[in-house]
Scaffold this active site. Structure first.
Site, PDB file in Angstrom:
ATOM      1  N   LYS A 142       1.001  -1.337   0.004  1.00  0.00           N
ATOM      2  CA  LYS A 142      -0.001  -0.135  -0.106  1.00  0.00           C
ATOM      3  C   LYS A 142       0.938   1.300  -0.006  1.00  0.00           C
ATOM      4  O   LYS A 142       0.611   2.188  -0.723  1.00  0.00           O
ATOM      5  CB  LYS A 142      -1.054  -0.110   1.450  1.00  0.00           C
ATOM      6  CG  LYS A 142      -1.873   1.171   1.538  1.00  0.00           C
ATOM      7  CD  LYS A 142      -2.762   0.983   2.648  1.00  0.00           C
ATOM      8  CE  LYS A 142      -3.589   2.316   2.667  1.00  0.00           C
ATOM      9  NZ  LYS A 142      -4.416   2.320   3.838  1.00  0.00           N
TER      10      LYS A 142
ATOM     11  N   GLU B 218      10.752  -4.737   4.544  1.00  0.00           N
ATOM     12  CA  GLU B 218      10.867  -6.219   4.070  1.00  0.00           C
ATOM     13  C   GLU B 218      10.538  -6.017   2.380  1.00  0.00           C
ATOM     14  O   GLU B 218      11.153  -6.813   1.705  1.00  0.00           O
ATOM     15  CB  GLU B 218       9.880  -6.875   4.649  1.00  0.00           C
ATOM     16  CG  GLU B 218      10.141  -7.180   6.319  1.00  0.00           C
ATOM     17  CD  GLU B 218       9.491  -6.106   7.226  1.00  0.00           C
ATOM     18  OE1 GLU B 218       9.082  -5.146   6.669  1.00  0.00           O
ATOM     19  OE2 GLU B 218       8.898  -6.727   8.327  1.00  0.00           O
TER      20      GLU B 218
ATOM     21  N   GLY C  45      -4.662  -1.974   4.924  1.00  0.00           N
ATOM     22  CA  GLY C  45      -3.901  -3.198   4.480  1.00  0.00           C
ATOM     23  C   GLY C  45      -4.552  -4.581   4.803  1.00  0.00           C
ATOM     24  O   GLY C  45      -4.426  -5.473   3.967  1.00  0.00           O
ATOM     25  N   ARG C  46      -5.068  -4.588   6.029  1.00  0.00           N
ATOM     26  CA  ARG C  46      -5.721  -6.060   6.233  1.00  0.00           C
ATOM     27  C   ARG C  46      -7.058  -6.346   5.560  1.00  0.00           C
ATOM     28  O   ARG C  46      -7.777  -7.300   5.906  1.00  0.00           O
ATOM     29  CB  ARG C  46      -5.958  -6.117   7.667  1.00  0.00           C
ATOM     30  CG  ARG C  46      -6.438  -5.141   8.590  1.00  0.00           C
ATOM     31  CD  ARG C  46      -6.297  -4.933   9.969  1.00  0.00           C
ATOM     32  NE  ARG C  46      -6.627  -4.105  10.681  1.00  0.00           N
ATOM     33  CZ  ARG C  46      -5.954  -2.768  10.995  1.00  0.00           C
ATOM     34  NH1 ARG C  46      -4.652  -2.807  10.438  1.00  0.00           N
ATOM     35  NH2 ARG C  46      -6.420  -1.804  11.696  1.00  0.00           N
TER      36      ARG C  46
ATOM     37  N   GLU D 268      -5.139  -6.915  14.810  1.00  0.00           N
ATOM     38  CA  GLU D 268      -4.405  -5.584  14.362  1.00  0.00           C
ATOM     39  C   GLU D 268      -5.443  -4.377  14.283  1.00  0.00           C
ATOM     40  O   GLU D 268      -5.392  -3.316  14.521  1.00  0.00           O
ATOM     41  CB  GLU D 268      -3.887  -5.465  13.180  1.00  0.00           C
ATOM     42  CG  GLU D 268      -2.902  -4.439  12.607  1.00  0.00           C
ATOM     43  CD  GLU D 268      -2.047  -4.680  11.363  1.00  0.00           C
ATOM     44  OE1 GLU D 268      -0.740  -4.192  11.265  1.00  0.00           O
ATOM     45  OE2 GLU D 268      -2.604  -5.081  10.533  1.00  0.00           O
TER      46      GLU D 268
ATOM     47  N   HIS E 129      -5.056 -33.581  18.508  1.00  0.00           N
ATOM     48  CA  HIS E 129      -4.011 -34.542  19.262  1.00  0.00           C
ATOM     49  C   HIS E 129      -2.951 -33.514  19.691  1.00  0.00           C
ATOM     50  O   HIS E 129      -1.735 -34.139  19.644  1.00  0.00           O
ATOM     51  CB  HIS E 129      -3.596 -35.484  17.924  1.00  0.00           C
ATOM     52  CG  HIS E 129      -4.758 -36.235  17.534  1.00  0.00           C
ATOM     53  ND1 HIS E 129      -5.132 -37.490  17.940  1.00  0.00           N
ATOM     54  CD2 HIS E 129      -5.500 -35.949  16.361  1.00  0.00           C
ATOM     55  CE1 HIS E 129      -6.282 -37.757  17.131  1.00  0.00           C
ATOM     56  NE2 HIS E 129      -6.466 -36.804  16.387  1.00  0.00           N
TER      57      HIS E 129
ATOM     58  N   LYS F 228       8.799  -0.652  13.801  1.00  0.00           N
ATOM     59  CA  LYS F 228       9.394  -0.561  12.692  1.00  0.00           C
ATOM     60  C   LYS F 228      10.564   0.525  12.844  1.00  0.00           C
ATOM     61  O   LYS F 228      11.654   0.358  12.072  1.00  0.00           O
ATOM     62  CB  LYS F 228       8.427   0.110  11.777  1.00  0.00           C
ATOM     63  CG  LYS F 228       7.340  -0.834  11.009  1.00  0.00           C
ATOM     64  CD  LYS F 228       6.406  -0.181  10.043  1.00  0.00           C
ATOM     65  CE  LYS F 228       5.308  -1.013   9.657  1.00  0.00           C
ATOM     66  NZ  LYS F 228       4.556  -0.360   8.791  1.00  0.00           N
TER      67      LYS F 228
HETATM   68  O1  F6P Z   1       3.235  -3.524   9.579  1.00  0.00           O
HETATM   69  C1  F6P Z   1       1.751  -3.525   9.614  1.00  0.00           C
HETATM   70  C2  F6P Z   1       1.351  -2.944   8.482  1.00  0.00           C
HETATM   71  O2  F6P Z   1       1.165  -1.555   8.147  1.00  0.00           O
HETATM   72  C3  F6P Z   1      -0.085  -3.714   8.096  1.00  0.00           C
HETATM   73  O3  F6P Z   1      -1.084  -3.056   8.411  1.00  0.00           O
HETATM   74  C4  F6P Z   1      -0.012  -3.933   6.609  1.00  0.00           C
HETATM   75  O4  F6P Z   1      -0.884  -4.709   5.864  1.00  0.00           O
HETATM   76  C5  F6P Z   1       1.526  -4.126   6.214  1.00  0.00           C
HETATM   77  O5  F6P Z   1       2.054  -3.338   7.171  1.00  0.00           O
HETATM   78  C6  F6P Z   1       2.004  -3.835   4.904  1.00  0.00           C
HETATM   79  O6  F6P Z   1       1.937  -2.523   4.725  1.00  0.00           O
HETATM   80  P1  F6P Z   1       2.310  -2.214   2.981  1.00  0.00           P
HETATM   81  O7  F6P Z   1       1.291  -2.844   2.177  1.00  0.00           O
HETATM   82  O8  F6P Z   1       2.293  -0.632   2.892  1.00  0.00           O
HETATM   83  O9  F6P Z   1       3.714  -2.601   2.677  1.00  0.00           O
END
Ligand code: F6P
Length: 544
Positions: A204, A210, A264-265, A350, A381, A509
């Protein structure tokens, strides 16, 4: 404060009245309990009869929902009002699957034309890649897609394509990389040919550490055989940050927009779902969106007492706030649905892992539960023991399709019997008299009975919902996910929190970036706490 409201107080008093009532007795007293306490929407039947509730409990819970002005808040969300107040944003994942002809306005502009145009672009792209019309830099058709993203930009497409494995396109393999741990990217790329691989970066913000690192590394891998100019053929991006995507060398035709009103979620319904659409084909992806739309219509029109998301949410509040349940376990009895607990974990934790109210006050009640779980029957189990016999209340959501995607004889009957049997065991338990009778019948000695019977007693009265649907097809999956989204929304409204921000992840972060700089630059002084300084020092000395 919520906890001093008459509705909350009435529930607290009612809890004391009902806490020792056993569900076993409620079933004996009312043969119609299942019929009364089950509801259907979008092909999903919710059996909520195995809960420690009576008609009075439900009425009090519905009173709580009404006192929270649930219907007003729901209308505000669907209408595009900025209900994410800490970021001043609308929350409109529902617009992404709005198949009605109704406009949806954000700041006076109808967002539906851009939503439809982006979906049409996704369709063109998916069709062109699938048919082989769209080719990699050397003129070969694509065989593999590597989707790079994390959080909501990963879990949705990954878990939905896993759940819809039987619907996957045979000639295109879609791989997902999220973690910055290089093992993952290395493992995925090792098997692939850059000529026939499409890399999609989903982010987003396009600022996530990462995702940027993994994209750079994938690009370096690609450039070992191709040139910078070839990036435009083999790379695509989904983001609100179009300028950054272009800067990366990605062709505008391969850039898909999203908007700040998509959390994002909640983004699998946006072009973040592109890798999913590539995995299962566009028609199946559209059916997935339609399933969610059907649940949206149910959520906005069904009366509270037949409204699946509302019922699930209120039961969750009943256990979280009045029974003291800390967690909620999700048990999908279907291998393909094994990722659902991880998906709902982000969605719920979240969203509702908050402790400050919309009026900026620290709340004096618990909010979002810990979400966990895994596929049945495996958990039986391992961790089910704790659900059956510990003192911790853990409400369960069981899930089961009636028709599996296999014809291996007898397996599905066994799977279903375990699902139903676990719910029954949790509810009924096993009394001391039953244990003694069984041990006597098995000719156990008096001593054995004396020493073992208390260990074998299961108190029961453990609550569960069972969600049953015909088949785990794209449409049903869409409805199921939207059901949980709306459940989380309803709970957030009642808890008076903002379910749509996530400030808590930001500190981690920021500190991670500060540490990274110290790992890269050994001259930087170690100014952190004693433990962090020592760990950085050890890493500096031993990591080459
Ligand atoms: O670190 C949490 C978050 O902000 C989530 O809400 C989101 O889905 C994810 O990081 C990834 O963010 P982006 O789509 O901006 O890379």
């Amino acid at each position: 404060m919520l906890t001093s409201s008459p509705q909350w107080q009435a529930l607290a008093a009612h809890y004391n009245e009902i806490k020792d009532t056993h569900m076993r007795d409620l079933f004996v007293a009312d043969q119609q309990r299942f019929n009364k306490l089950s509801a259907v929407a979008a092909g999903i039947t919710l059996d909520y009869s195995k809960n420690q509730i009576t008609e009075k409990t439900l009425n009090l819970l519905f009173d709580l929902a009404r006192s929270a002005d649930l219907e007003k808040h729901r209308s505000k969300m669907f209408a595009g009002e900025p209900i994410n107040i800490t970021e001043n944003r609308a929350v409109l994942h529902t617009a992404l699957r709005n198949f009605s002809d109704q406009a949806v306005y954000v700041d006076g502009d109808d967002v539906m034309p851009q939503v439809k145009a982006t979906l049409a672009k996704v369709k063109r792209f998916v069709d062109a890649v699938s048919s082989g019309e769209k080719k990699g830099y050397s003129g070969k058709a694509f065989t593999d897609v590597v989707s790079i993203g994390i959080g909501g930009s990963f879990l949705g497409p990954k878990i939905m394509s896993e759940a819809l494995k039987p619907y996957r396109q045979k000639h295109l393999n879609v791989h997902f990389v999220a973690n910055v741990d290089g093992c993952h990217l290395q493992d995925v790329l090792a098997k692939l040919d850059p000529e026939t691989t499409m890399v999609i970066t989903s982010s987003k913000t396009l600022t996530t550490q990462e995702t940027l690192r993994n994209t750079e590394s994938a690009k370096n891998w690609f450039l070992q055989t191709a040139s910078q100019d070839d990036v435009k053929y083999n790379f695509a991006c989904v983001s609100t940050n179009i300028a950054a995507a272009e800067k990366f060398g990605i062709d505008l035709d391969n850039i898909f927009p999203m908007w700040d009103w998509v959390g994002g979620r909640y983004s699998v319904w946006s072009a973040i779902g592109l890798p999913l659409a590539l995995a299962i084909g566009f028609d199946n992806y559209q059916a997935f969106l339609e399933g969610a739309f059907e649940m949206d219509q149910h959520f906005t029109s069904a009366p509270l007492d037949q409204n699946l998301p509302v019922i699930l949410a209120l039961l969750g509040i009943w256990y979280r706030n009045f029974h003291g349940a800390q967690s909620q376990v999700l048990l999908p009895y279907y291998h393909y649905l094994r990722g659902l607990p991880a998906y709902v974990q982000q969605l719920d934790m979240e969203s509702n892992g908050k402790s400050v109210s919309l009026t900026n006050k620290e709340v004096d009640y618990d909010t979002g539960p810990i979400i966990w779980g895994s596929e049945g029957t495996n958990g039986q189990h391992s961790f089910h023991q704790l659900i059956h016999q510990s003192k911790t209340p853990i409400p369960v959501d069981f899930m089961l399709p009636l028709h599996p995607h296999h014809d291996v004889e007898n397996h599905h009957d066994m799977l279903a019997s375990n699902c139903f049997g676990q719910a029954q065991a949790l509810m009924e338990g096993q009394s001391e008299a039953q244990v003694i009778a069984a041990m006597t019948k098995a000719k156990c000695s008096t001593d054995e009975i004396k020493n073992l019977s208390s260990h074998k007693v299961m108190k029961g009265n453990k609550p569960s919902n069972t969600l049953i649907f015909d088949k785990l097809d794209p449409k049903t999956l869409g409805s199921l996910i939207a059901l949980y989204e709306h459940k989380v929304f309803v709970q957030g409204v009642i808890w008076q929190i903002n379910s749509f921000d996530q400030w808590g992840v930001e500190l981690g972060k920021a500190l991670g970036n500060q540490v990274l700089s110290k790992l890269a630059n050994h001259d930087e002084p170690l100014t952190m706490d004693g433990s962090t300084n020592a760990l950085i020092e050890m890493f500096r000395q031993r990591h080459q």
